[in-house]
Design a protein around this motif. Sequence first.
Motif, PDB file in Angstrom:
ATOM      1  N   ASP A 248       0.849  -1.192   0.000  1.00  0.00           N
ATOM      2  CA  ASP A 248       0.000   0.000   0.000  1.00  0.00           C
ATOM      3  C   ASP A 248       0.885   1.243   0.000  1.00  0.00           C
ATOM      4  OD1 ASP A 248      -2.196  -1.675   0.293  1.00  0.00           O
ATOM      5  OD2 ASP A 248      -2.405  -1.322   2.439  1.00  0.00           O
ATOM      6  N   THR A 249       0.658   2.132  -0.945  1.00  0.00           N
ATOM      7  CA  THR A 249       1.378   3.404  -0.978  1.00  0.00           C
ATOM      8  C   THR A 249       0.598   4.460  -0.185  1.00  0.00           C
ATOM      9  OG1 THR A 249       0.213   4.297  -2.896  1.00  0.00           O
ATOM     10  CG2 THR A 249       2.111   2.856  -3.329  1.00  0.00           C
ATOM     11  N   PRO A 250       1.234   5.584   0.138  1.00  0.00           N
ATOM     12  CA  PRO A 250       0.490   6.678   0.772  1.00  0.00           C
ATOM     13  C   PRO A 250      -0.737   7.120  -0.019  1.00  0.00           C
ATOM     14  CG  PRO A 250       2.828   7.042   1.045  1.00  0.00           C
ATOM     15  CD  PRO A 250       2.692   5.832   0.145  1.00  0.00           C
ATOM     16  N   TYR A 251      -0.668   7.027  -1.344  1.00  0.00           N
ATOM     17  CA  TYR A 251      -1.794   7.428  -2.195  1.00  0.00           C
ATOM     18  C   TYR A 251      -3.037   6.574  -1.957  1.00  0.00           C
ATOM     19  CZ  TYR A 251      -4.185   8.553  -6.643  1.00  0.00           C
ATOM     20  OH  TYR A 251      -5.087   8.933  -7.589  1.00  0.00           O
ATOM     21  N   HIS A 252      -2.855   5.380  -1.409  1.00  0.00           N
ATOM     22  CA  HIS A 252      -3.973   4.486  -1.121  1.00  0.00           C
ATOM     23  C   HIS A 252      -5.009   5.173  -0.222  1.00  0.00           C
ATOM     24  CE1 HIS A 252      -6.141   0.797  -0.594  1.00  0.00           C
ATOM     25  NE2 HIS A 252      -5.606   0.440   0.547  1.00  0.00           N
ATOM     26  N   TYR A 253      -4.541   5.956   0.751  1.00  0.00           N
ATOM     27  CA  TYR A 253      -5.459   6.633   1.678  1.00  0.00           C
ATOM     28  C   TYR A 253      -5.404   8.160   1.589  1.00  0.00           C
ATOM     29  CZ  TYR A 253      -7.436   2.788   4.387  1.00  0.00           C
ATOM     30  OH  TYR A 253      -8.178   1.699   4.782  1.00  0.00           O
ATOM     31  N   HIS A 254      -4.416   8.694   0.883  1.00  0.00           N
ATOM     32  CA  HIS A 254      -4.226  10.150   0.872  1.00  0.00           C
ATOM     33  C   HIS A 254      -4.005  10.628  -0.561  1.00  0.00           C
ATOM     34  CE1 HIS A 254      -4.010  10.208   5.261  1.00  0.00           C
ATOM     35  NE2 HIS A 254      -3.307   9.098   5.153  1.00  0.00           N
TER      36      HIS A 254
ATOM     37  N   ALA B 213       3.436   4.911  17.550  1.00  0.00           N
ATOM     38  CA  ALA B 213       4.787   4.577  17.995  1.00  0.00           C
ATOM     39  C   ALA B 213       5.708   4.309  16.803  1.00  0.00           C
ATOM     40  CB  ALA B 213       4.742   3.357  18.909  1.00  0.00           C
ATOM     41  N   LEU B 214       5.203   3.667  15.771  1.00  0.00           N
ATOM     42  CA  LEU B 214       6.004   3.396  14.581  1.00  0.00           C
ATOM     43  C   LEU B 214       6.354   4.680  13.833  1.00  0.00           C
ATOM     44  CD1 LEU B 214       4.032   0.237  13.470  1.00  0.00           C
ATOM     45  CD2 LEU B 214       6.458   0.261  14.120  1.00  0.00           C
TER      46      LEU B 214
ATOM     47  N   GLY C  11      -2.786   6.519   9.507  1.00  0.00           N
ATOM     48  CA  GLY C  11      -1.653   7.146  10.160  1.00  0.00           C
ATOM     49  C   GLY C  11      -0.328   6.866   9.464  1.00  0.00           C
ATOM     50  N   LEU C  12      -0.024   5.591   9.219  1.00  0.00           N
ATOM     51  CA  LEU C  12       1.256   5.259   8.590  1.00  0.00           C
ATOM     52  C   LEU C  12       1.371   5.852   7.191  1.00  0.00           C
ATOM     53  CD1 LEU C  12       1.727   1.502   9.604  1.00  0.00           C
ATOM     54  CD2 LEU C  12       2.827   3.499  10.623  1.00  0.00           C
ATOM     55  N   LEU C  13       0.335   5.670   6.380  1.00  0.00           N
ATOM     56  CA  LEU C  13       0.400   6.183   5.013  1.00  0.00           C
ATOM     57  C   LEU C  13       0.431   7.708   4.995  1.00  0.00           C
ATOM     58  CD1 LEU C  13      -2.021   3.682   3.236  1.00  0.00           C
ATOM     59  CD2 LEU C  13       0.476   3.580   3.390  1.00  0.00           C
ATOM     60  N   GLY C  14      -0.246   8.323   5.955  1.00  0.00           N
ATOM     61  CA  GLY C  14      -0.198   9.773   6.064  1.00  0.00           C
ATOM     62  C   GLY C  14       1.194  10.280   6.399  1.00  0.00           C
ATOM     63  N   ALA C  15       1.984   9.443   7.069  1.00  0.00           N
ATOM     64  CA  ALA C  15       3.363   9.795   7.401  1.00  0.00           C
ATOM     65  C   ALA C  15       4.345   9.351   6.313  1.00  0.00           C
ATOM     66  CB  ALA C  15       3.752   9.152   8.728  1.00  0.00           C
ATOM     67  N   GLY C  16       3.823   8.831   5.193  1.00  0.00           N
ATOM     68  CA  GLY C  16       4.671   8.430   4.084  1.00  0.00           C
ATOM     69  C   GLY C  16       5.280   7.053   4.223  1.00  0.00           C
TER      70      GLY C  16
ATOM     71  N   ASP D 193       6.628   7.633  15.254  1.00  0.00           N
ATOM     72  CA  ASP D 193       7.622   8.304  16.107  1.00  0.00           C
ATOM     73  C   ASP D 193       8.995   7.656  15.982  1.00  0.00           C
ATOM     74  OD1 ASP D 193       5.650  10.023  16.984  1.00  0.00           O
ATOM     75  OD2 ASP D 193       5.314   8.976  18.895  1.00  0.00           O
ATOM     76  N   ALA D 194       9.030   6.348  15.659  1.00  0.00           N
ATOM     77  CA  ALA D 194      10.295   5.633  15.503  1.00  0.00           C
ATOM     78  C   ALA D 194      10.893   5.785  14.109  1.00  0.00           C
ATOM     79  CB  ALA D 194      10.101   4.158  15.831  1.00  0.00           C
ATOM     80  N   ASN D 195      10.263   6.587  13.256  1.00  0.00           N
ATOM     81  CA  ASN D 195      10.818   6.886  11.932  1.00  0.00           C
ATOM     82  C   ASN D 195      11.086   5.615  11.126  1.00  0.00           C
ATOM     83  OD1 ASN D 195      11.883   8.638   9.874  1.00  0.00           O
ATOM     84  ND2 ASN D 195      13.947   8.109  10.547  1.00  0.00           N
ATOM     85  N   VAL D 196      10.138   4.672  11.157  1.00  0.00           N
ATOM     86  CA  VAL D 196      10.366   3.417  10.439  1.00  0.00           C
ATOM     87  C   VAL D 196      10.253   3.646   8.934  1.00  0.00           C
ATOM     88  CG1 VAL D 196       9.530   2.085  12.401  1.00  0.00           C
ATOM     89  CG2 VAL D 196       7.952   2.647  10.541  1.00  0.00           C
ATOM     90  N   ALA D 197      10.895   2.777   8.162  1.00  0.00           N
ATOM     91  CA  ALA D 197      10.883   2.911   6.702  1.00  0.00           C
ATOM     92  C   ALA D 197       9.640   2.305   6.087  1.00  0.00           C
ATOM     93  CB  ALA D 197      12.129   2.244   6.117  1.00  0.00           C
ATOM     94  N   LEU D 198       9.156   1.198   6.665  1.00  0.00           N
ATOM     95  CA  LEU D 198       8.061   0.410   6.104  1.00  0.00           C
ATOM     96  C   LEU D 198       7.529  -0.470   7.226  1.00  0.00           C
ATOM     97  CD1 LEU D 198       8.088  -1.556   2.755  1.00  0.00           C
ATOM     98  CD2 LEU D 198       7.767  -2.820   4.885  1.00  0.00           C
ATOM     99  N   VAL D 199       6.260  -0.852   7.131  1.00  0.00           N
ATOM    100  CA  VAL D 199       5.676  -1.778   8.108  1.00  0.00           C
ATOM    101  C   VAL D 199       4.965  -2.885   7.347  1.00  0.00           C
ATOM    102  CG1 VAL D 199       4.121  -2.066  10.073  1.00  0.00           C
ATOM    103  CG2 VAL D 199       5.350   0.089   9.773  1.00  0.00           C
ATOM    104  N   GLY D 200       5.202  -4.138   7.756  1.00  0.00           N
ATOM    105  CA  GLY D 200       4.542  -5.272   7.137  1.00  0.00           C
ATOM    106  C   GLY D 200       3.956  -6.203   8.176  1.00  0.00           C
ATOM    107  N   ILE D 201       2.997  -7.013   7.740  1.00  0.00           N
ATOM    108  CA  ILE D 201       2.335  -7.962   8.640  1.00  0.00           C
ATOM    109  C   ILE D 201       1.969  -9.218   7.852  1.00  0.00           C
ATOM    110  CG2 ILE D 201       0.001  -7.038   8.270  1.00  0.00           C
ATOM    111  CD1 ILE D 201      -0.483  -7.472  11.308  1.00  0.00           C
ATOM    112  N   ASP D 202       1.999 -10.361   8.533  1.00  0.00           N
ATOM    113  CA  ASP D 202       1.657 -11.634   7.882  1.00  0.00           C
ATOM    114  C   ASP D 202       0.198 -11.998   8.142  1.00  0.00           C
ATOM    115  OD1 ASP D 202       1.913 -12.141  10.594  1.00  0.00           O
ATOM    116  OD2 ASP D 202       3.077 -13.990  10.351  1.00  0.00           O
ATOM    117  N   ALA D 203      -0.699 -11.060   7.911  1.00  0.00           N
ATOM    118  CA  ALA D 203      -2.109 -11.250   8.236  1.00  0.00           C
ATOM    119  C   ALA D 203      -2.985 -10.576   7.181  1.00  0.00           C
ATOM    120  CB  ALA D 203      -2.412 -10.702   9.626  1.00  0.00           C
TER     121      ALA D 203
END
Length: 216
Positions: free
Chosen positions: A60-66, A141-142, A170-175, A144-154
């Motif tokens: 999912d890119t930021p454009y997905h929600y924003h 929290a993610l 939130g995540l996509l809004g933060a890029g 604030d931690a300046n993460v590059a990407l977030v993934g999940i096996d679900a």
Amino acid sequence: MTFVELSHPITDGMVTYPGLPGPAIREHTSRAASTAHLADGVSFAIHGIDMVANTGTYLDTPYHYHQDGADLAALPPERLVDVPIAVVRAVDAPSVGAALLGDPGRLWGHAVLVETGWSRRWGTPGYLTGSPYLTGDAARALIDANVALVGIDALNIDDVTDPARPVHNGLLGAGIPIVEHLTNLAALPDDGARLTAVPPPVRGMATFPIRALARL
């Protein structure tokens, strides 16, 4: 050098998400047809696929929600290529809050991959309901931690019963791109592996399947 496959293969008619159509794979040019224009013993095949972008293991890119967010063609490669991985172990947890993420310093600048164990159900009806997810405070929290990407096996990184979708929003809004439907996270070390997860650069599209690979 060892690689771990983190993506589910795409097969004809497979179900990724309830209500979305499965992909239809077709033969456009057969090997038999191609031989009419080639030398003896030479042939090729060309196939086509009709599918929604949210098929298999996808990003999912930021454009997905924003509306003003980066689409597939505008994603920064430093978030997708050879990114250090931090695995969060949350197997059998119904939800993953900020407390389960651990030390924020460990996550800084990393691709954070959340192992829930849900991928064991892939391809069964049980995969499609009751899936674990991240909470809104985990998303904050993610960020604030300046993460590059977030993934999940679900099935979804959000609670699908919550229309606010705080994690996507939130995540996509933060890029920060999101990858859903990962697999084989148990094969990764907690730290030290590196992720490459690159979609094709399609302008005006918000999501697309990827091949996610971890390099050990």
